[in-house]
Structures are given as structure tokens and as C-alpha cells.
Enzyme design. Structure first.
Site, short mmCIF file in Angstrom:
data_model
loop_
_atom_site.label_atom_id
_atom_site.label_comp_id
_atom_site.label_asym_id
_atom_site.label_seq_id
_atom_site.Cartn_x
_atom_site.Cartn_y
_atom_site.Cartn_z
N ARG A 95 -10.03 -11.58 2.10
CA ARG A 95 -11.28 -12.77 1.57
C ARG A 95 -10.35 -14.15 1.56
NH1 ARG A 95 -11.61 -9.41 -3.80
NH2 ARG A 95 -11.18 -7.78 -2.04
N LYS A 129 0.67 -1.10 0.06
CA LYS A 129 0.02 -0.03 0.16
C LYS A 129 0.76 1.26 0.03
CE LYS A 129 -3.98 -1.91 2.82
NZ LYS A 129 -4.95 -1.59 1.55
N1 BES Z 1 -8.03 -3.88 4.55
C1 BES Z 1 -8.13 -3.38 3.32
C2 BES Z 1 -9.43 -2.71 3.21
C3 BES Z 1 -9.65 -1.43 3.83
C4 BES Z 1 -9.56 -0.27 3.07
C5 BES Z 1 -10.20 -1.38 5.00
C6 BES Z 1 -9.72 0.92 3.67
C7 BES Z 1 -10.40 -0.14 5.75
C8 BES Z 1 -10.10 0.88 5.09
C9 BES Z 1 -8.30 -4.79 2.25
O1 BES Z 1 -7.46 -5.94 2.64
C10 BES Z 1 -7.78 -4.16 0.93
O2 BES Z 1 -6.64 -3.79 1.01
N2 BES Z 1 -8.52 -4.28 -0.07
C11 BES Z 1 -8.27 -3.80 -1.38
C12 BES Z 1 -8.78 -4.84 -2.09
C13 BES Z 1 -8.06 -4.87 -3.66
C14 BES Z 1 -6.55 -5.20 -3.60
C15 BES Z 1 -8.92 -6.00 -4.47
C16 BES Z 1 -8.94 -2.53 -1.56
O3 BES Z 1 -10.13 -2.24 -1.31
O4 BES Z 1 -8.31 -1.76 -2.16
MN MN Z 2 -5.29 -5.77 2.11
#
Ligand code: BES
Ligand code: MN
Ligand code: ZN
Length: 514
Positions: free
Chosen positions: A365, A291
Site C-alpha cells: 500500500r 515474516k
Molecule cells: N505480500 C504480502 C501479502 C501476501 C500474503 C501476498 C500472502 C501473497 C500471499 C503483503 O505485503 C503483506 O505482508 N500483507 C500483510 C499485511 C499486514 C501486515 C497488515 C498481511 O496480509 O499479513
Molecule cells: Mn508485506
């Protein structure tokens, strides 16, 4: 080895205990002579009632004059302080006007408003709250006011050198003092404690809450509760079950993953339980699909789903609900390292279904896929719920007001929306279409974990749904948008909400055999 034990001990000791802000509540049928603060409710300015009317008479109309001078509007949640009135240091006036009467969550909101108002003015609160002017048909209204106060009166100060050691002593004056007291002390306060517990876990920095410690902390917190049995699966156990998805996510971290299973068997022996499975990523860097830095710190709360499951289990076990429930917490730390899984890797799950990794950041997931499958194999539940901070997409679609709810049928979703409305934690349906399952087909494995584009929240649900029996009632909650808030709401200060404890507690109540 010895050293390691010692370090663990210190970390655990530091973690123990809920918020240091204290709420003590008494219920009385008659008003006390003395209280620093008197809280009065105002439903209508035309006809003050209850304690407001009494104070107005006692002060020869001074209260109504003050309300008029300050242009007070009695709408629900409005509040004003008047000092040195009718023998009280402070009179806190709270508007409670509401068209169709106050329901239980609205009463909790009002309790939260009172907590916010009083703690902003004094460290130690000594207040009396007369509830007769409330326009409500809810039984035990005073208990809901008190629980709302408790919910809001939370602060996470363990890393501050100056602690918030404020104590709130409340006296709720109500005709039904005994039953309200019973309801608060034997029921609602346990839910509020569960919420605080979930917030504590979600707020704790990733450095001091990795899977092993999280699991230990859960065991310690549940010690002494009846009908509770906790099992902690480590990597050795996971290997036995072939949980390649859960193990894969944890692989990049020096801290091994865990699957914690809390069984609460308070219902009929042999009756199928409800299963609640939570995402417990103790820190989500994204892994190799790393990230950006902006906001990454908040990924310490990526275990909110698991934390909410723990809080719910704590609440129902403390309340002694007559129901069987299993709570599963899929814990892992998502780190980039030379051991980490890569985009393009293929993981084999406990079910046998293989998953191609398109993004190591779509890890929630993955851990849940093995957890929900394990839940079904081991417990044959009658209902399966999973809860996770799964996708930014859910937050963008629904913002702060609603968690995303995904089920296999719209009718079922509307039924579950009602559970949310009664709990005070609202959910709104998003779809799950056959095309979403089409989109996650992989050219080299059975499915892929993302890379399918929009709609993100539904795609995430489709991955998990692949591991859930189509006949089983299934509720998928994506709380990424609701658990961590940038500003206060009535029943919670900003930060972690402990979102899901009240919702799941309500769901479980609806299935109780009582
Ligand atoms: N933990 C994150 C989602 C999240 C984002 C939680 C903001 C709280 C606040 C999750 O693991 C994630 O990174 N999701 C990605 C999925 C994508 C890579 C398909 C996302 O939402 O960008
Ligand atoms: Mn994630
Ligand atoms: Zn995540």
C-alpha cells in the site's frame, strides 16, 4: 563498474524469452489427412456430431462402444484418450456439454484441458482439432480454443538442466479458418504472451529480479513495439517528487527502488488515458516486521501486480488497441537491514500526506500510494486501477476463485464483476466503509499503514484510496489469493497465474475507441 555491467548483461540474457514450451497453430477449413492426434468434442452421447460422428461411422461404431465401456461423461472438461483408432495414434475425446452454451473463457478452458492432456502423453504434439461439435455462439471459437491451449502450455524451466523443449503443432479445423486465424494471430495470442510474460516475472527468483533488473528487462521486452514510451524513475527522481513511501520501502535493500512508467498512446491524441498501477515488490521479507519462514519463498512473486501490468501493456501494444493507457510499476525490495524503515517511523508521501508505519510488512500500500498519486498528477487519467498481492486477508476471504475487488460504490463493483466474467478472471466485491478510513487515523501522523485490525483487505484499500481522487472511477484489485496457486487450473499450470492480464486487457477493450 565494468564488472557490474558484465554481471547485469549475463542476468538479462538469462531472463530473456518466454516459456520454452512452444505452441504453433494453423487454421484450416478442411481436415488434414495425417495427424498423430485427433481431438474430437462430444456434446451429447445420444447423438455424436461432427468429427466424433465421422470417426464412429468410419470405425463401425467403435468410438461409441469405447465411450460406453469407459463410462465417458460428456460434461465440459472431461477427457479420455483412445489409442490406435481410425488411423490415428491417439484420439482425444473431450466433453463440451454445457447447459447454456460455451462462452469465450469456457472455450479457453477447453483449449487448456487439451493442452494438459496432450502434453502429459507426448513431448511433441501434432494434433488436429475439429471444432464443429462445439455448442457455442462465440465468433472465432477456434481462436479461443487455441489461445486456451497456449495459456496452459507454459513451463518455467530456465533453471533446469533439462529443458521442456516440447513443441505443439496444432491444426484447428473450422469453417471460418481465415477469421479465426486473424483473431488468434493478431489478437488473442498477444494476450496469452502477456500472461506468460507476467508468469515469468512472478516466478523468477528475487536474487535475479530486483528493481533495477526488472526495469531493464521491461525496457528490453518492449523494444520495437509501436506507440510505446518507457520512463524509469530512480531514487534521484523520486526524491524530486518527494515519494517518501516508495523510497521508504526500498530503503532496507541494497537494490534501489524504481518506478517504471510505460505509456501506450494508441488512441486519440490528447484523450485521457486509463492508468494501471501494479505492486512490484521483487521480494517481500516483511522488512523489520519480518515474516516467518513458512512460505516466505513465495514472496518472490510479490511483484505479480506489476508483472500483470507489464503483460497487459505488452498485449495491448502488440494488438495495437486504439486506446491510451499508462502502466505504472512500483518496484522495491522489502528487506530488513540497519537502513530499513522501522515500525513507528513516519514517511512523507508525494501527496504530502504522512503515514505512520505500524508494520513494515504492509509495504504494498505504501509503494502504491505514491504510484497512484503520481499517475493522477502526471496523466489525469479517466480511470485508475491498481493491482497488488496486497493482503493475506483477501485470500482468506475469497480463496482461489475470485480476486478481491474494492471500489467506492457497490454499483460500480457489480459492473466491474462483469468485466471479470467476460475475461475469465473473476472478481468479487469487498466493502470500503467510512469506518475503514477512521481506523487508519494515526495519533502522530495523518494516517497509519495498518494496525487497524479487520477487515485487512479493506484497510489496505483505504490506505491507497486516501491517495485517489474521490471523483475518479477507481478499481482496487487484491490478487494475493489468486495469483499463486498450489494446483493446476485448466488454463494454467500451478504456480504463478499471470493473474490480471486477461482482466485488464478486457477492461481496456471495453474502453477502446474502435
Ligand atoms: N505480500 C504480502 C501479502 C501476501 C500474503 C501476498 C500472502 C501473497 C500471499 C503483503 O505485503 C503483506 O505482508 N500483507 C500483510 C499485511 C499486514 C501486515 C497488515 C498481511 O496480509 O499479513
Ligand atoms: Mn508485506
Ligand atoms: Zn507484500
Amino acid at each position: 563498474m565494468k564488472m557490474k555491467k558484465l554481471v547485469l548483461g549475463i542476468a538479462l540474457a538469462a531472463l530473456a524469452g518466454l516459456s520454452s514450451a512452444q505452441t504453433n497453430v494453423k487454421f484450416n477449413t478442411s481436415a488434414l489427412e495425417k495427424a498423430d492426434t485427433q481431438v474430437v468434442f462430444i456434446n451429447s452421447l445420444d447423438a455424436l456430431s461432427g468429427k466424433a460422428a465421422e470417426l464412429d461411422n468410419k470405425t463401425n461404431g467403435r468410438l461409441s462402444t469405447l465411450l460406453e465401456l469407459n463410462d465417458f461423461k460428456p460434461e465440459k472438461g472431461n477427457a479420455m484418450h483412445f489409442q490406435l483408432l481410425a488411423g490415428f495414434d491417439t484420439v482425444l475425446v473431450v466433453g463440451v456439454h454445457d447447459g447454456d452454451g460455451l462462452d469465450a473463457p469456457e472455450l479457453q478452458d477447453i483449449g487448456g484441458v487439451i493442452a494438459a492432456q496432450l502434453s502429459a502423453t507426448t513431448k511433441n504434439v501434432n494434433a488436429q482439432i475439429n471444432i464443429e461439435a462445439l455448442n457455442t455462439t462465440v465468433t472465432g471459437a477456434g481462436a479461443f480454443i487455441a489461445s486456451g491451449y497456449y495459456l496452459r502450455n507454459y513451463s518455467f524451466d530456465k533453471y533446469k538442466t533439462e529443458k521442456d523443449e516440447g513443441i505443439s503443432n496444432l491444426t484447428i479445423v473450422t469453417e471460418s479458418a481465415d477469421s479465426a486465424s486473424d483473431m488468434y494471430n493478431n489478437d488473442l495470442v498477444h494476450v496469452a504472451k502477456g500472461v506468460h510474460m507476467a508468469r515469468d516475472f512472478a516466478t523468477e527468483p528475487g536474487k535475479s529480479l530486483y528493481p533495477e533488473l526488472f526495469a531493464k528487462q521491461i525496457k528490453q521486452t518492449f523494444r520495437g513495439l509501436d506507440n510505446i514510451d518507457i520512463e524509469v524513475l530512480d531514487v534521484k527522481d523520486m526524491r524530486k517528487y518527494n515519494m517518501g513511501a516508495l523510497m521508504g520501502v526500498g530503503k532496507g535493500s541494497v537494490h534501489d527502488p524504481r518506478l517504471v512508467v510505460i505509456e501506450y498512446m494508441g488512441g486519440e491524441k490528447g484523450e485521457a488515458p486509463i492508468a494501471l498501477a501494479g505492486k512490484g515488490i521483487t521480494f517481500d521479507t516483511g522488512g523489520i516486521s519480518i515474516k516467518g519462514n513458512t512460505g516466505m519463498w513465495a514472496m518472490k512473486s510479490d511483484l505479480s501486480g506489476a508483472a500483470a501490468v507489464a503483460g497487459t501493456m505488452y498485449a495491448i501494444a502488440s494488438r495495437g488497441e486504439k486506446v491510451n493507457v499508462v502502466g505504472l510499476m512500483a518496484m522495491a525490495e522489502n528487506m530488513p537491514s540497519q537502513d530499513a524503515i522501522r515500525p513507528g517511523d513516519v514517511l512523507e508521501t508525494m501527496k504530502g500526506t504522512t503515514i505512520e508505519i505500524m508494520s513494515t510488512d504492509a509495504e504494498g500500500r505504501l509503494v502504491l500510494s505514491d504510484a497512484v498519486y503520481y499517475a493522477q498528477q502526471e496523466y489525469n487519467p479517466k480511470l485508475l486501477l491498481n493491482i497488488a498481492t496486497l493482503t493475506g486477508s483477501a485470500g482468506r476471504a475469497l480463496s482461489d476463485e475470485y480476486a478481491a475487488l474494492i471500489t467506492r460504490s457497490f454499483d460500480y463493483s457489480t459492473e466491474i464483476m462483469e468485466v471479470g466474467a467476460r475475461s475469465g478472471e473473476h472478481v468479487w466485491p469487498l466493502p470500503l466503509h467510512p469506518n475503514h478510513f477512521e481506523q487508519i487515523k494515526s495519533p502522530i501522523a495523518d494516517i497509519k499503514n495498518s494496525g487497524a485490525g479487520s477487515p485487512g483487505a479493506s484497510i489496505g484499500a483505504a490506505v491507497i484510496g486516501t491517495f485517489v481522487d474521490e471523483e475518479l472511477p477507481w478499481i482496487h484489485l487484491d490478487i494475493a489469493g489468486v495469483d499463486w496457486l498450489e494446483s493446476d487450473i485448466d488454463v494454467a499450470p500451478k504456480g504463478s497465474q499471470g493473474w490480471g492480464v486477461r482482466f485488464m486487457d478486457q477492461l481496456v477493450r471495453d474502453h477502446s475507441s474502435k
